[in-house]
Design a protein around this motif. Structure first.
Motif, PDB file in Angstrom:
ATOM      1  N   SER A 144       0.809  -1.215   0.000  1.00  7.85           N
ATOM      2  CA  SER A 144       0.000   0.000   0.000  1.00  7.85           C
ATOM      3  C   SER A 144       0.848   1.274   0.000  1.00  7.85           C
ATOM      4  O   SER A 144       1.698   1.466  -0.859  1.00  7.85           O
ATOM      5  CB  SER A 144      -0.957  -0.040   1.194  1.00  7.85           C
ATOM      6  OG  SER A 144      -1.927   0.972   1.094  1.00  7.85           O
ATOM      7  N   VAL A 145       0.606   2.171   0.983  1.00  6.04           N
ATOM      8  CA  VAL A 145       1.338   3.446   0.996  1.00  6.04           C
ATOM      9  C   VAL A 145       2.836   3.223   1.117  1.00  6.04           C
ATOM     10  O   VAL A 145       3.636   4.040   0.641  1.00  6.04           O
ATOM     11  CB  VAL A 145       0.834   4.358   2.137  1.00  6.04           C
ATOM     12  CG1 VAL A 145       1.234   3.811   3.509  1.00  6.04           C
ATOM     13  CG2 VAL A 145       1.368   5.782   1.984  1.00  6.04           C
ATOM     14  N   GLY A 146       3.250   2.112   1.721  1.00  3.97           N
ATOM     15  CA  GLY A 146       4.666   1.794   1.787  1.00  3.97           C
ATOM     16  C   GLY A 146       5.268   1.658   0.400  1.00  3.97           C
ATOM     17  O   GLY A 146       6.454   1.950   0.188  1.00  3.97           O
ATOM     18  N   CYS A 147       4.456   1.226  -0.579  1.00  3.82           N
ATOM     19  CA  CYS A 147       4.927   1.110  -1.960  1.00  3.82           C
ATOM     20  C   CYS A 147       5.080   2.476  -2.606  1.00  3.82           C
ATOM     21  O   CYS A 147       6.024   2.710  -3.376  1.00  3.82           O
ATOM     22  CB  CYS A 147       3.960   0.252  -2.773  1.00  3.82           C
ATOM     23  SG  CYS A 147       3.862  -1.456  -2.206  1.00  3.82           S
ATOM     24  N   ALA A 148       4.152   3.380  -2.307  1.00  3.82           N
ATOM     25  CA  ALA A 148       4.279   4.743  -2.840  1.00  3.82           C
ATOM     26  C   ALA A 148       5.559   5.391  -2.318  1.00  3.82           C
ATOM     27  O   ALA A 148       6.312   6.009  -3.078  1.00  3.82           O
ATOM     28  CB  ALA A 148       3.062   5.570  -2.458  1.00  3.82           C
ATOM     29  N   LEU A 149       5.816   5.231  -1.012  1.00  7.50           N
ATOM     30  CA  LEU A 149       7.017   5.822  -0.424  1.00  7.50           C
ATOM     31  C   LEU A 149       8.277   5.147  -0.967  1.00  7.50           C
ATOM     32  O   LEU A 149       9.268   5.823  -1.271  1.00  7.50           O
ATOM     33  CB  LEU A 149       6.967   5.700   1.099  1.00  7.50           C
ATOM     34  CG  LEU A 149       5.823   6.448   1.799  1.00  7.50           C
ATOM     35  CD1 LEU A 149       5.896   6.250   3.308  1.00  7.50           C
ATOM     36  CD2 LEU A 149       5.845   7.933   1.460  1.00  7.50           C
TER      37      LEU A 149
ATOM     38  N   THR B 116      -2.142   0.779  -4.241  1.00  4.62           N
ATOM     39  CA  THR B 116      -2.616   1.727  -3.218  1.00  4.62           C
ATOM     40  C   THR B 116      -4.117   1.979  -3.356  1.00  4.62           C
ATOM     41  O   THR B 116      -4.594   3.072  -3.062  1.00  4.62           O
ATOM     42  CB  THR B 116      -1.860   3.073  -3.321  1.00  4.62           C
ATOM     43  OG1 THR B 116      -2.059   3.632  -4.639  1.00  4.62           O
ATOM     44  CG2 THR B 116      -0.380   2.898  -3.069  1.00  4.62           C
ATOM     45  N   SER B 117      -4.850   0.958  -3.803  1.00  6.84           N
ATOM     46  CA  SER B 117      -6.293   1.103  -4.022  1.00  6.84           C
ATOM     47  C   SER B 117      -7.084   0.099  -3.195  1.00  6.84           C
ATOM     48  O   SER B 117      -7.547  -0.929  -3.721  1.00  6.84           O
ATOM     49  CB  SER B 117      -6.621   0.934  -5.516  1.00  6.84           C
ATOM     50  OG  SER B 117      -6.036   1.960  -6.274  1.00  6.84           O
ATOM     51  N   PRO B 118      -7.272   0.357  -1.898  1.00  5.01           N
ATOM     52  CA  PRO B 118      -8.070  -0.556  -1.077  1.00  5.01           C
ATOM     53  C   PRO B 118      -9.554  -0.466  -1.433  1.00  5.01           C
ATOM     54  O   PRO B 118     -10.053   0.624  -1.748  1.00  5.01           O
ATOM     55  CB  PRO B 118      -7.823  -0.044   0.351  1.00  5.01           C
ATOM     56  CG  PRO B 118      -7.473   1.402   0.186  1.00  5.01           C
ATOM     57  CD  PRO B 118      -6.737   1.489  -1.122  1.00  5.01           C
ATOM     58  N   PRO B 119     -10.262  -1.590  -1.439  1.00  4.56           N
ATOM     59  CA  PRO B 119     -11.700  -1.579  -1.708  1.00  4.56           C
ATOM     60  C   PRO B 119     -12.418  -0.626  -0.757  1.00  4.56           C
ATOM     61  O   PRO B 119     -11.949  -0.346   0.338  1.00  4.56           O
ATOM     62  CB  PRO B 119     -12.114  -3.030  -1.446  1.00  4.56           C
ATOM     63  CG  PRO B 119     -10.875  -3.822  -1.632  1.00  4.56           C
ATOM     64  CD  PRO B 119      -9.757  -2.942  -1.164  1.00  4.56           C
TER      65      PRO B 119
ATOM     66  N   PRO C  68      16.235  -3.409  -5.952  1.00 10.47           N
ATOM     67  CA  PRO C  68      15.189  -4.443  -5.998  1.00 10.47           C
ATOM     68  C   PRO C  68      14.001  -4.059  -5.118  1.00 10.47           C
ATOM     69  O   PRO C  68      14.181  -3.627  -3.979  1.00 10.47           O
ATOM     70  CB  PRO C  68      15.904  -5.683  -5.445  1.00 10.47           C
ATOM     71  CG  PRO C  68      17.346  -5.445  -5.686  1.00 10.47           C
ATOM     72  CD  PRO C  68      17.539  -3.968  -5.538  1.00 10.47           C
ATOM     73  N   LEU C  69      12.806  -4.218  -5.669  1.00  7.60           N
ATOM     74  CA  LEU C  69      11.587  -3.826  -4.961  1.00  7.60           C
ATOM     75  C   LEU C  69      10.505  -4.869  -5.196  1.00  7.60           C
ATOM     76  O   LEU C  69      10.295  -5.316  -6.324  1.00  7.60           O
ATOM     77  CB  LEU C  69      11.117  -2.454  -5.458  1.00  7.60           C
ATOM     78  CG  LEU C  69       9.771  -1.937  -4.946  1.00  7.60           C
ATOM     79  CD1 LEU C  69       9.771  -1.807  -3.427  1.00  7.60           C
ATOM     80  CD2 LEU C  69       9.435  -0.593  -5.587  1.00  7.60           C
ATOM     81  N   MET C  70       9.836  -5.259  -4.116  1.00  7.45           N
ATOM     82  CA  MET C  70       8.694  -6.165  -4.201  1.00  7.45           C
ATOM     83  C   MET C  70       7.475  -5.467  -3.616  1.00  7.45           C
ATOM     84  O   MET C  70       7.469  -5.079  -2.444  1.00  7.45           O
ATOM     85  CB  MET C  70       8.947  -7.465  -3.446  1.00  7.45           C
ATOM     86  CG  MET C  70       7.762  -8.441  -3.508  1.00  7.45           C
ATOM     87  SD  MET C  70       7.935  -9.832  -2.364  1.00  7.45           S
ATOM     88  CE  MET C  70       9.321 -10.678  -3.091  1.00  7.45           C
TER      89      MET C  70
END
Length: 373
Positions: free
Chosen positions: A93-98, A210-213, A173-175
């Motif tokens: 989620s937001v951790g991926c944006a950061l 970053t798109s939670p239902p 590297p990013l997951m």
């Protein structure tokens, strides 16, 4: 009579408008498949450091502001960008944006945490990400009959920030942890493998993860690649599966690929754990409407707590996993909301992050030292 007809007319027009609005939300994102192999990163370049250093950032919407405070301390302490202090990144989620922002260079320089924090606390940026018109609020009953936010203005913000940067062009590297509603299973999006999405624009992937239902519609990506093959994928927020992406099975994927014989150092920064009790008298008459908000705001929390217990046991039993740092804090139900962008809450989250730093100064100082070894 006339008043009743007017009300019915308003409701019908609202429903028609809602259907048109939701149809626009579901328009797919189409990848322009350009050849990027010449520019993609070689993620297997050996690091000079003693340990293979992994940063794991939880999801949590606006609460990601707390994570920035801990990262700011490490950046100031070591006088190095966060991207240079870690070898691999795992996020939800937001951790991926950061993470995406941390690994994106502008004019050959990494952004500082101060720069990211200033941008992410700007009122206009927050309103662009969590953009909800009055009509949308009424038509969807604030998320009950459709997503609270269209996601289109969020996509515009991400597209402006990342431009045409491809996933396999990020610095490390990013997951990213996502959830596919079509496959009904988690999707681990890695930028170093050949799965068909590694050349997608970073902004498209982050739009999906970053798109939670309830808050945002799922992201549907279509890629007609240069070989004539069409690849499609639906993405939702990875918090549906695991808001804290620190399961041993996930960590092992990156470790087996990159660490070699080096010992491993793992740093996990959370976004708060809701600990408010729900008493019997409070919840005994609750229906779906009442449960919706607490369930969505606590999305993935229970699985995250279990994941932390698993990783502690896993690290303890394996000599290769030399160091594990976990940073998180308890929060109230009012603080745990994913989309509370009031100035009061923004200030509170930043202070919560600073308090988390003060509560863990000794551990952070030790971590800062080990990150440079």
């Amino acid at each position: 009579m006339l008043a009743s007809l007017a009300i019915v007319g308003i409701l019908i027009s609202g429903l028609i408008g809602r259907d048109q609005m939701l149809k626009k939300d579901n328009e797919p994102l189409r990848v322009s498949s350009i050849q990027t192999s010449a520019n993609k990163k070689d993620y297997h370049t050996k690091s000079e450091h003693k340990r293979y250093r992994i940063l794991v950032l939880d999801g949590g919407g606006i609460k990601g502001l707390m994570q920035l405070e801990l990262l700011r301390y490490l950046e100031l302490k070591n006088q190095k960008p966060i991207a240079e202090q870690f070898d691999g990144f795992i996020c939800s989620s937001v951790g991926c944006a950061l993470s995406g922002m941390l690994l994106t260079t502008h004019h050959h320089q990494y952004p500082t945490i101060d720069e990211i924090a200033r941008m992410m606390t700007t009122k206009s940026v927050l309103k662009q990400i969590f953009n909800q018109s009055r009509f949308r609020m009424l038509a969807t009953m604030n998320g009950f009959f459709g997503p609270k936010y269209s996601g289109r203005s969020k996509a515009h913000f991400l597209r402006e920030y990342f431009d045409q940067l491809r996933y396999n062009q990020l610095a490390k590297p990013l997951m990213m942890i996502s959830w596919s509603p079509e496959l009904v299973e988690p999707v681990l999006l890695t930028n170093w493998t050949q799965h068909g999405y590694e050349h997608w624009p970073v902004w498209m992937i982050i739009q999906g993860v970053t798109s939670p239902p309830v808050f945002f519609p799922p992201t549907h990506i279509i890629d007609h690649n240069l070989k004539g093959y069409t690849y499609e994928l639906d993405l939702n927020d990875g918090g549906l599966f695991l808001n804290n992406p620190i399961l041993p099975t996930i960590i092992e994927i990156m470790v087996n690929e990159f660490s070699g014989q080096k010992p491993v150092l793992i740093v996990n920064i959370g976004t708060g754990i809701a600990k408010d009790p729900y008493t019997y008298n409070k919840i005994k008459n609750w229906g779906g409407y009442h449960w919706l908000s607490p369930l969505m705001n606590s999305m993935g929390t229970l699985a995250g707590i279990m994941a932390v217990d698993q990783i502690k046991s896993f690290v303890k039993d394996r000599k290769k996993y030399e160091r594990l740092y976990l940073f998180n804090t308890e929060m109230t139900a009012s603080e745990i909301k994913l989309d509370n962008i009031t100035q009061r809450n923004v200030n509170n989250l930043e202070q919560r992050g600073r308090d988390l730093v003060l509560d863990n100064l000794e551990a952070l100082d030790q971590l800062a030292k080990e990150l440079l070894e």
